[in-house]
Design a protein around this motif. Structure first.
Motif, PDB file in Angstrom:
ATOM      1  N   TYR A  17       1.331  -1.458  -0.246  1.00 55.72           N
ATOM      2  CA  TYR A  17      -0.248   0.164   0.504  1.00 55.72           C
ATOM      3  C   TYR A  17       1.254   1.382   0.062  1.00 55.72           C
ATOM      4  CZ  TYR A  17      -3.536  -3.752   1.042  1.00 55.72           C
ATOM      5  OH  TYR A  17      -4.212  -4.717   1.576  1.00 55.72           O
ATOM      6  N   ARG A  18      -0.277   2.832  -0.803  1.00 54.94           N
ATOM      7  CA  ARG A  18       0.662   4.056  -0.811  1.00 54.94           C
ATOM      8  C   ARG A  18      -0.584   4.824  -0.537  1.00 54.94           C
ATOM      9  NH1 ARG A  18       5.840   5.331  -4.738  1.00 54.94           N
ATOM     10  NH2 ARG A  18       6.810   6.111  -3.058  1.00 54.94           N
ATOM     11  N   ALA A  19       0.426   5.699   0.472  1.00 56.80           N
ATOM     12  CA  ALA A  19      -0.726   6.406   0.488  1.00 56.80           C
ATOM     13  C   ALA A  19      -0.508   7.808   0.428  1.00 56.80           C
ATOM     14  CB  ALA A  19      -1.317   6.584   1.939  1.00 56.80           C
ATOM     15  N   PHE A  20      -2.073   8.720  -0.561  1.00 51.54           N
ATOM     16  CA  PHE A  20      -0.935  10.688  -1.399  1.00 51.54           C
ATOM     17  C   PHE A  20      -2.071  11.204  -0.786  1.00 51.54           C
ATOM     18  CE2 PHE A  20       0.052   6.383  -3.989  1.00 51.54           C
ATOM     19  CZ  PHE A  20       1.150   6.912  -4.216  1.00 51.54           C
ATOM     20  N   ASP A  26       5.478  10.561   5.538  1.00 54.81           N
ATOM     21  CA  ASP A  26       5.968  11.844   4.566  1.00 54.81           C
ATOM     22  C   ASP A  26       5.997  13.130   5.740  1.00 54.81           C
ATOM     23  OD1 ASP A  26       7.352  13.539   2.730  1.00 54.81           O
ATOM     24  OD2 ASP A  26       5.794  13.077   1.846  1.00 54.81           O
ATOM     25  N   LEU A  27       7.538  13.087   6.587  1.00 56.43           N
ATOM     26  CA  LEU A  27       7.374  14.873   6.430  1.00 56.43           C
ATOM     27  C   LEU A  27       8.265  16.428   6.415  1.00 56.43           C
ATOM     28  CD1 LEU A  27       8.121  12.873  10.509  1.00 56.43           C
ATOM     29  CD2 LEU A  27       5.720  13.710   9.749  1.00 56.43           C
ATOM     30  N   SER A  28       8.163  15.486   5.342  1.00 61.08           N
ATOM     31  CA  SER A  28       8.453  17.075   3.842  1.00 61.08           C
ATOM     32  C   SER A  28       7.974  17.680   4.200  1.00 61.08           C
ATOM     33  CB  SER A  28       8.904  16.735   2.835  1.00 61.08           C
ATOM     34  OG  SER A  28       7.645  16.253   1.746  1.00 61.08           O
ATOM     35  N   ARG A  29       8.027  19.147   3.975  1.00 57.04           N
ATOM     36  CA  ARG A  29       7.611  20.751   3.943  1.00 57.04           C
ATOM     37  C   ARG A  29       7.378  21.277   2.739  1.00 57.04           C
ATOM     38  NH1 ARG A  29       7.395  23.884   7.621  1.00 57.04           N
ATOM     39  NH2 ARG A  29       7.691  25.777   6.631  1.00 57.04           N
ATOM     40  N   ASP A  30       6.621  20.463   2.208  1.00 56.31           N
ATOM     41  CA  ASP A  30       5.252  20.943   0.943  1.00 56.31           C
ATOM     42  C   ASP A  30       3.965  20.404   1.250  1.00 56.31           C
ATOM     43  OD1 ASP A  30       5.477  17.860   0.911  1.00 56.31           O
ATOM     44  OD2 ASP A  30       7.024  18.694  -0.440  1.00 56.31           O
ATOM     45  N   ARG A  31       3.066  20.453   0.613  1.00 55.12           N
ATOM     46  CA  ARG A  31       1.879  20.837   0.794  1.00 55.12           C
ATOM     47  C   ARG A  31       1.465  19.081  -0.120  1.00 55.12           C
ATOM     48  NH1 ARG A  31      -1.498  21.858  -4.050  1.00 55.12           N
ATOM     49  NH2 ARG A  31      -0.045  23.124  -5.392  1.00 55.12           N
ATOM     50  N   TRP A  32       2.072  18.477  -0.258  1.00 58.07           N
ATOM     51  CA  TRP A  32       1.546  17.065  -0.879  1.00 58.07           C
ATOM     52  C   TRP A  32       2.636  15.753  -0.253  1.00 58.07           C
ATOM     53  CZ3 TRP A  32       5.905  14.406  -3.657  1.00 58.07           C
ATOM     54  CH2 TRP A  32       6.607  15.263  -3.733  1.00 58.07           C
ATOM     55  N   SER A  33       1.842  14.901  -0.285  1.00 58.12           N
ATOM     56  CA  SER A  33       2.704  13.544   1.000  1.00 58.12           C
ATOM     57  C   SER A  33       1.994  12.089   0.401  1.00 58.12           C
ATOM     58  CB  SER A  33       2.300  13.441   2.189  1.00 58.12           C
ATOM     59  OG  SER A  33       2.609  14.003   3.027  1.00 58.12           O
ATOM     60  N   VAL A  34       3.314  11.072  -0.031  1.00 54.17           N
ATOM     61  CA  VAL A  34       3.279   9.883  -0.149  1.00 54.17           C
ATOM     62  C   VAL A  34       4.222   9.114   0.912  1.00 54.17           C
ATOM     63  CG1 VAL A  34       4.215   8.924  -2.039  1.00 54.17           C
ATOM     64  CG2 VAL A  34       3.249  10.960  -2.755  1.00 54.17           C
ATOM     65  N   VAL A  35       3.401   8.387   1.137  1.00 53.44           N
ATOM     66  CA  VAL A  35       3.470   7.671   2.029  1.00 53.44           C
ATOM     67  C   VAL A  35       3.894   5.941   1.544  1.00 53.44           C
ATOM     68  CG1 VAL A  35       3.643   6.995   4.959  1.00 53.44           C
ATOM     69  CG2 VAL A  35       2.723   9.116   4.241  1.00 53.44           C
TER      70      VAL A  35
END
Length: 121
Positions: free
Chosen positions: A37-40, A65-74
């Motif tokens: 699985y992957r969450a977007f 995903d703790l990057s500093r942007d407005r989208w995450s992929v986990v």
């Protein structure tokens, strides 16, 4: 990176609204043994930083995903494969800004796809 990686949507798209001062949103998802699985998640342009974390059935942090942007992929570097079936929890937090976001879980293909997330807020 979903379809090219052999993943298909296994949850509906959730639309949420959150500000950095608000409590985080939680989603429980029943993963199946040996499926991956992957969450977007993606936030509106008014969201500066959107974070997503995944916890296994024993409540251990397994990906984030703790990057500093407005989208995450986990997970950020490839899918998370469940060693056994169980309820995984995803936490979504707007760390900076406010606005709407979209969230969806994708998974490896299987004959029958009746994985539906349970929404817990």
């Amino acid at each position: 990176c979903g379809e090219p990686a052999g993943l298909v949507p296994v949850s509906s798209i959730h639309v949420g609204t959150q500000a950095q001062a608000d409590p985080l949103d939680r989603f429980t998802f029943r993963a199946r043994k040996q499926r991956c699985y992957r969450a977007f998640a993606v936030g509106a342009s008014s969201i500066v930083d959107l974070d997503v974390a995944a916890f296994d059935p024993q409540h251990n942090l397994v990906a984030a995903d703790l990057s500093r942007d407005r989208w995450s992929v986990v997970p950020p570097r490839g899918p998370l494969c469940a060693p056994r079936s169980g309820a995984y929890t995803f936490e979504i937090a707007v760390a900076e800004g406010r606005g709407e976001y979209l969230f969806q879980i994708w998974g490896s293909k299987e004959e029958s796809d009746d994985d539906a997330p349970d929404h817990d807020e």
